[in-house]
Design a protein around this motif. Sequence first.
Motif, PDB file in Angstrom:
ATOM      1  N   HIS A   1      -9.260   0.315   5.486  1.00  0.00           N
ATOM      2  CA  HIS A   1      -9.197   1.494   4.603  1.00  0.00           C
ATOM      3  C   HIS A   1      -8.552   2.657   5.366  1.00  0.00           C
ATOM      4  N   PRO A   2      -7.340   3.061   4.974  1.00  0.00           N
ATOM      5  CA  PRO A   2      -6.724   4.197   5.649  1.00  0.00           C
ATOM      6  C   PRO A   2      -7.507   5.473   5.363  1.00  0.00           C
TER       7      PRO A   2
ATOM      8  N   GLN B   1       4.003  10.563   4.405  1.00  0.00           N
ATOM      9  CA  GLN B   1       3.207   9.418   3.947  1.00  0.00           C
ATOM     10  C   GLN B   1       3.953   8.599   2.891  1.00  0.00           C
TER      11      GLN B   1
ATOM     12  N   ARG C   1     -12.223   0.736  -0.186  1.00  0.00           N
ATOM     13  CA  ARG C   1     -12.930   2.018  -0.014  1.00  0.00           C
ATOM     14  C   ARG C   1     -14.448   1.871  -0.021  1.00  0.00           C
TER      15      ARG C   1
ATOM     16  N   PRO D   1       0.859  -1.192   0.000  1.00  0.00           N
ATOM     17  CA  PRO D   1       0.000   0.000   0.000  1.00  0.00           C
ATOM     18  C   PRO D   1       0.893   1.238   0.000  1.00  0.00           C
ATOM     19  N   ASN D   2       0.456   2.295  -0.619  1.00  0.00           N
ATOM     20  CA  ASN D   2       1.271   3.514  -0.697  1.00  0.00           C
ATOM     21  C   ASN D   2       0.357   4.665  -1.067  1.00  0.00           C
TER      22      ASN D   2
ATOM     23  N   SER E   1      -5.374  -3.181  -6.970  1.00  0.00           N
ATOM     24  CA  SER E   1      -5.100  -1.883  -7.609  1.00  0.00           C
ATOM     25  C   SER E   1      -3.952  -2.048  -8.608  1.00  0.00           C
TER      26      SER E   1
ATOM     27  N   SER F   1      -6.509   9.177   5.859  1.00  0.00           N
ATOM     28  CA  SER F   1      -5.334   9.950   6.288  1.00  0.00           C
ATOM     29  C   SER F   1      -5.546  11.446   6.325  1.00  0.00           C
ATOM     30  N   GLN F   2      -6.706  11.910   5.864  1.00  0.00           N
ATOM     31  CA  GLN F   2      -6.874  13.360   5.713  1.00  0.00           C
ATOM     32  C   GLN F   2      -6.563  14.118   7.006  1.00  0.00           C
TER      33      GLN F   2
ATOM     34  N   SER G   1      -6.664  -2.047  -0.018  1.00  0.00           N
ATOM     35  CA  SER G   1      -7.271  -0.904   0.667  1.00  0.00           C
ATOM     36  C   SER G   1      -8.702  -0.896   0.142  1.00  0.00           C
TER      37      SER G   1
ATOM     38  N   ARG H   1      -0.486  -1.725 -10.785  1.00  0.00           N
ATOM     39  CA  ARG H   1       0.932  -1.585 -10.436  1.00  0.00           C
ATOM     40  C   ARG H   1       1.789  -1.515 -11.694  1.00  0.00           C
TER      41      ARG H   1
ATOM     42  N   ARG I   1      -4.296  -8.712  -0.082  1.00  0.00           N
ATOM     43  CA  ARG I   1      -4.386  -7.483   0.715  1.00  0.00           C
ATOM     44  C   ARG I   1      -4.902  -6.340  -0.144  1.00  0.00           C
TER      45      ARG I   1
ATOM     46  N   TYR J   1     -17.195   9.106  -0.475  1.00  0.00           N
ATOM     47  CA  TYR J   1     -16.067   8.989   0.467  1.00  0.00           C
ATOM     48  C   TYR J   1     -16.579   9.125   1.899  1.00  0.00           C
TER      49      TYR J   1
END
Length: 387
Positions: free
Chosen positions: A324-325, A98, A167, A61-62, A369, A327-328, A165, A371, A163, A279
């Motif tokens: 689900h990160p 981040q 949403r 994840p990034n 996702s 981060s805001q 993320s 890559r 794995r 979101y």
Amino acid sequence: MHVSRRNTLKIIGSGAIILAASSCTGPDKSSSFPDPAAAWHDAALETDVLRFGLAHGLLAPNPHNRQPWMLDLHDSYSASLYVDTDKDLPQTDPFDRQLTIGLGCFLELFAISVAELGYRAEFELFPEGSSAQSLDTRPVAKITIHASNSLKADPLFTHIYNRRSNRSKFAKSLITATDARQIAGADTKTIAGFTTDKAQIEALRQICVTAAKIEFLTPRTYMESVNLMRIGDEEIAQNPDGLAINGPAISLLKRMGIVTRKTLADPASSAFKQGLRQYIAAARTATGFVWIATPTNSRSEQIMAGRAYVRQNLRATQLGIAMHPLSQALQEYPEMQQELIKVHETTKTSGQRLQMLARIGYAKAVNPSPRFPLAAKLTSNEQTKTG
Ligand SMILES: Cc1cc2nc3c(=O)[nH]c(=O)nc-3n(C[C@H](O)[C@H](O)[C@H](O)COP(=O)(O)O)c2cc1C
């Protein structure tokens, strides 16, 4: 086919498409571009130990799926990890905190993967030093592998491939404190926390919603995302990074001029409103939260936080729990300052640096996702060597 405006808006409203998706729908048979999800199965095909580790590392994840890693292979047992300085996020990640966490995730997946083949990974972090202001052209880590007879394989390895993320909106079923504790405790080197307490969850949901609104409604921070949106299968295949927006109706909506970078950038458009609404609606379905804090905010602690985060994400995957990160609220720009203070207070981490906050819950699995392949991430020397 004629699609009326009314029907079109229904299409937008009906599918979890805009911003909710950041994944591949699978290889597009008509596309002349490589499958953007190929890296997820190609990793296991690498026969060289070092490359096996690196090919699994890039599944990490990034932030914004920037995939900021660059690799210089020295010999069969060592390599240097660099950051691609063009992949920064100056508005939402002004100090590359981040981005550094994402590089930590990369290193942890590398370590878990080479352990699977009986090798211990050794990382010398920032061997030429680092700046707290931004990452630069100096190496992030010198990576070395050593054959080891005593090393135990990590049970998290097999979960690397699934794995995600996630949403999506999460189901109402509650996460037990036992499960949340296991996710938070997947790493013991950082200060990890979790909650399944109703009032604390509600307080964190509210902070995440307010923070998302700030990011969406602050033009320079929101535009950073818009500029990285890949709309539809073809754009995603051409640029397998950034924020992938796809789904069955996207190509059509794009052709009709309804979902484009321009409409998504316009706060008055239905595409923008729908993106923000989705979101926020997703954030409100959190049935638990996990987080990671570090005593200070050094570069090596940020790497450590990344290593911890991906372990949590893998443990959640093992337990069948979506993560689900959000981060805001953790970001360092003036408009976010109040939320940054509040999120530390609410997680009782004031005095430390909160590095990751993620909602957890039950949800349907999502696709991987995109890559870039390993070959695209080797320094030009290596590309010449490997042809
Ligand atoms: C430091 C960091 C911060 C992130 N913050 C967010 C976030 O605020 N919102 C979000 O939707 N995803 C966030 N993500 C998830 C990334 O967008 C995701 O890892 C990337 O798109 C690749 O997708 P994958 O994790 O499914 O492989 C974050 C990931 C990291 C490592």
